[in-house]
Design an enzyme around this catalytic site. Sequence first.
Site, PDB file in Angstrom:
ATOM      1  CG  ASP A  54      -1.793   1.330   1.286  1.00  0.00           C
ATOM      2  OD1 ASP A  54      -2.675   1.311   0.526  1.00  0.00           O
ATOM      3  OD2 ASP A  54      -1.318   1.921   2.288  1.00  0.00           O
ATOM      4  CD  GLU A 125      -2.936  -2.282  -1.467  1.00  0.00           C
ATOM      5  OE1 GLU A 125      -3.065  -0.962  -1.583  1.00  0.00           O
ATOM      6  OE2 GLU A 125      -3.317  -3.039  -0.801  1.00  0.00           O
TER       7      GLU A 125
END
EC number: 3.1.26.3
Length: 244
Positions: A54, A125
């Site tokens: 992230d 991610e």
Amino acid sequence: MSLLPHRQTQLKTLLRRLGLTDNVPVDWKLLDMALTHASQSPEENYQQLEFVGDAVVRLASAEVLMEHYPQTSVGEMSALRAILVSDRTLAGWGELYGLDRFLWITPAVLADKNGRVSLMADSFEALLGALYLSVGDLSLIRPWLSEHLLAKATEIRQDPALHNYKEALQAWTQAHYKCLPEYRVEPLDQNLPQQSGFQATVWLGDQPLGSGSGSSKKSAEQAAAQQAYQDFIAKEILPMPKIN
């Protein structure tokens, strides 16, 4: 690389899809973990790598925006980045590379259509997290991800309808607070010709984030979301709201 031969072949195939060669300095255990769902391994799965990824995709997005749009305001860059790192965008890239074919996951979870976007975004991610931690920088990521980031940013900038501050704000609040912002809209004073239209205020819990007006409810909400970005989120000074 102490992985089963079939798994080794899978991971090498994925690297080639990304445009990377088999001999890049990848931590194969991390890459394997990045594509392992908690339904298969509660102890060793992609959740922590997703957390790292992230931050990685936010950094990569910021670098691309700074390189190609250095004169853009911080507020607009923040809104662009929020869309670039949204689940919908990341899931689209996950689908593009067929990440589901490399996931170690139970069939029931994989077949859940309602959770598809989150699954693909999370695994994408995690993949970025594994590649970043393998070398400690973006050298295994920027060569193939930058073109996607730039293409998406260009698409948004060329089509104002896609530059959606409401969507960007929603992506931000979901990422940080797991909740949606609330818009409170009311008509402006109809007795004043110059006041025709609507006034909107966007709230997150008990915290007002921004307000704006427009000729329609939707445009007023967009104006409120834009102010929220410019006044709070882009400057990262938003106080912690109380979420009921």
